[in-house]
Design a protein around this motif. Sequence first.
Motif, PDB file in Angstrom:
ATOM      1  N   ASP A 171       0.839  -1.206   0.000  1.00 14.93           N
ATOM      2  CA  ASP A 171       0.000   0.000   0.000  1.00 14.93           C
ATOM      3  C   ASP A 171       0.872   1.253   0.000  1.00 14.93           C
ATOM      4  N   ILE A 172       2.010   1.159  -0.690  1.00 10.28           N
ATOM      5  CA  ILE A 172       2.846   2.361  -0.820  1.00 10.28           C
ATOM      6  C   ILE A 172       2.019   3.438  -1.529  1.00 10.28           C
ATOM      7  N   VAL A 173       2.141   4.677  -1.054  1.00 16.01           N
ATOM      8  CA  VAL A 173       1.302   5.729  -1.655  1.00 16.01           C
ATOM      9  C   VAL A 173       1.833   6.067  -3.062  1.00 16.01           C
ATOM     10  N   SER A 174       0.932   6.499  -3.927  1.00 17.99           N
ATOM     11  CA  SER A 174       1.295   6.677  -5.342  1.00 17.99           C
ATOM     12  C   SER A 174       2.445   7.653  -5.541  1.00 17.99           C
ATOM     13  N   HIS A 175       2.462   8.765  -4.757  1.00 17.65           N
ATOM     14  CA  HIS A 175       3.539   9.733  -5.001  1.00 17.65           C
ATOM     15  C   HIS A 175       4.915   9.098  -4.753  1.00 17.65           C
ATOM     16  N   ALA A 176       5.011   8.203  -3.764  1.00 18.70           N
ATOM     17  CA  ALA A 176       6.290   7.561  -3.464  1.00 18.70           C
ATOM     18  C   ALA A 176       6.604   6.486  -4.501  1.00 18.70           C
ATOM     19  N   LEU A 177       5.570   5.771  -4.942  1.00 16.74           N
ATOM     20  CA  LEU A 177       5.787   4.719  -5.945  1.00 16.74           C
ATOM     21  C   LEU A 177       6.355   5.337  -7.227  1.00 16.74           C
ATOM     22  N   VAL A 178       5.744   6.431  -7.652  1.00 18.44           N
ATOM     23  CA  VAL A 178       6.203   7.094  -8.884  1.00 18.44           C
ATOM     24  C   VAL A 178       7.656   7.558  -8.697  1.00 18.44           C
ATOM     25  N   ALA A 179       7.939   8.188  -7.560  1.00 16.91           N
ATOM     26  CA  ALA A 179       9.293   8.705  -7.328  1.00 16.91           C
ATOM     27  C   ALA A 179      10.304   7.558  -7.272  1.00 16.91           C
ATOM     28  N   LEU A 180       9.987   6.487  -6.560  1.00 12.55           N
ATOM     29  CA  LEU A 180      10.943   5.387  -6.408  1.00 12.55           C
ATOM     30  C   LEU A 180      11.157   4.659  -7.734  1.00 12.55           C
ATOM     31  N   CYS A 181      10.098   4.573  -8.552  1.00 14.88           N
ATOM     32  CA  CYS A 181      10.249   3.903  -9.849  1.00 14.88           C
ATOM     33  C   CYS A 181      11.100   4.739 -10.794  1.00 14.88           C
ATOM     34  N   GLY A 182      11.142   6.049 -10.573  1.00 11.14           N
ATOM     35  CA  GLY A 182      11.980   6.903 -11.431  1.00 11.14           C
ATOM     36  C   GLY A 182      13.344   7.165 -10.823  1.00 11.14           C
ATOM     37  N   SER A 183      13.666   6.455  -9.733  1.00  2.75           N
ATOM     38  CA  SER A 183      14.926   6.709  -9.017  1.00  2.75           C
ATOM     39  C   SER A 183      16.145   6.290  -9.844  1.00  2.75           C
ATOM     40  N   SER A 184      17.236   7.061  -9.710  1.00  2.00           N
ATOM     41  CA  SER A 184      18.483   6.723 -10.414  1.00  2.00           C
ATOM     42  C   SER A 184      19.497   6.074  -9.474  1.00  2.00           C
ATOM     43  N   ILE A 185      19.085   5.800  -8.264  1.00  5.31           N
ATOM     44  CA  ILE A 185      20.051   5.313  -7.259  1.00  5.31           C
ATOM     45  C   ILE A 185      20.591   3.927  -7.640  1.00  5.31           C
ATOM     46  N   GLU A 186      21.914   3.827  -7.628  1.00  2.00           N
ATOM     47  CA  GLU A 186      22.573   2.562  -7.980  1.00  2.00           C
ATOM     48  C   GLU A 186      23.266   1.927  -6.776  1.00  2.00           C
TER      49      GLU A 186
END
Length: 437
Positions: A171-186
Amino acid sequence: MRHIAIVGSGPAGYYTAEAAQKLWGDDVCVDVIDKLPVPYGLIRTGVAPDHQSIKGVSRRYEKTALTDNVRFVGNLTIGQDVTVAELRSFYDAVVFATGAPHDRKLGLEGEDLANVFGSAAFVGWYNGHPQFAGLDPDLSGKSAAVIGMGNVALDVARLLSKTECEFEGSDIVSHALVALCGSSIETVTIVGRRGPHQIMMTPKELGELMHLERASPRVDPADLPDVEEDVFLEPGLRKSVTLLREFAAIPESERADKSVEIDFDMFASPVRFIGTEKVEALEVERTKVENGRAVGTGEFYTIPADLVVTCIGYRSSPIPDVPFDERAGKFANTDGRILPGLYCVGWASRGPTGTIGTNRPDGFSVVDRIAEDLAAGTIGGVRSGRAGLDKLIAERELDVVTFRDWKKIEQAEEAAAREGSPREKFVDIEAMIRARG
Ligand code: NAP
């Protein structure tokens, strides 16, 4: 009739309500008060969104909440809308179950740079806590540092490393899901000031790092003590250390197809955050462990970090007129007793340790203290209970939320869920209140 007010509707609050009901049956009236319009505290805004089975415990709290002698009073802030003195005048006992919602600070240079967050804020962001929903962390850099070797550090490192598919059913909130899916962290570096034998991470949570789609954990074999020394550890910690040994043994060939690395940097004590406006790196001092304590060796180095999340523990919120232990960051109490008629339970009483389940014996224990004090006559007398509170709420025109209202909010959240997710949480208080109709 006993009148009990419990401030805070998380695990400690509802276990205390359950204990009061078990002890006094129909002879108790319990009001569970929360400043948010929604119940369950840490279950809703602390437990990781991909740990739905843990969140399932809220069904038990709902059972308590739906009984005749327990009611939920949401959207009411004690110490602001209603004073502690007023509450004490209505109820035989007031129990603070307010948790530990504030981040402990490291107190280091650069801690206020942009993109340095405490875990309360960061976890609140991905869990949709109204106070932190607007955090907007910048995930466009390649490296993140997570400070601390506890389960919260694991939650944060795991969430930073997951793919969109791996959030299915959460139930991750949508704003966090979108941000984490676009993350560049390696690279996510988990920074611990002590070594493998001092980690606070539990095996189940640590083991999850072995099964991530695009990330793999890395431990430097040189950080591991001789395996013979593990026999002296208690079984849970020994299992966790065994997992660290497995992480150290992962062959490079197995890492080849992973785009994110979760790197354990142990024996590293944070010294300062480096950056101009935004954080760029973390300077640490190499340590050795002497008599269980981290001791600096005088060797310093930097860890690249475009994002830092400190996961080093929490503090409770002081409330006007309630004695507070500033050093320990919790209410000043002895076995849950603060002042006559004033009690605390859970993290507000013992600090941020233990599992959700630890709060159950805590709740039963504080109710025993209340019963002892009632029997001894140190508390009690004629009390108006919830009638007194309701009169004040009406006089002040306070817009409180009932459990029935919450069920409507919950229904609206379930109706708004994306496919496969149990709910889409409202992340601001006005939206929650509007949703009750
Ligand atoms: P924690 O388990 O107490 O871990 C805090 C970590 O921060 C420790 O590794 C500690 O290192 C480190 N730390 C503290 N001060 C530091 C400093 N000045 N510099 C560097 N490191 C520092 O706390 P938590 O992770 O916040 O967890 C809180 C509680 O919630 C725990 O009981 C945890 O198990 C529970 N929890 C459970 C779950 C789960 O079961 N899935 C999930 C999340 C949280 P030292 O040991 O060296 O002090």
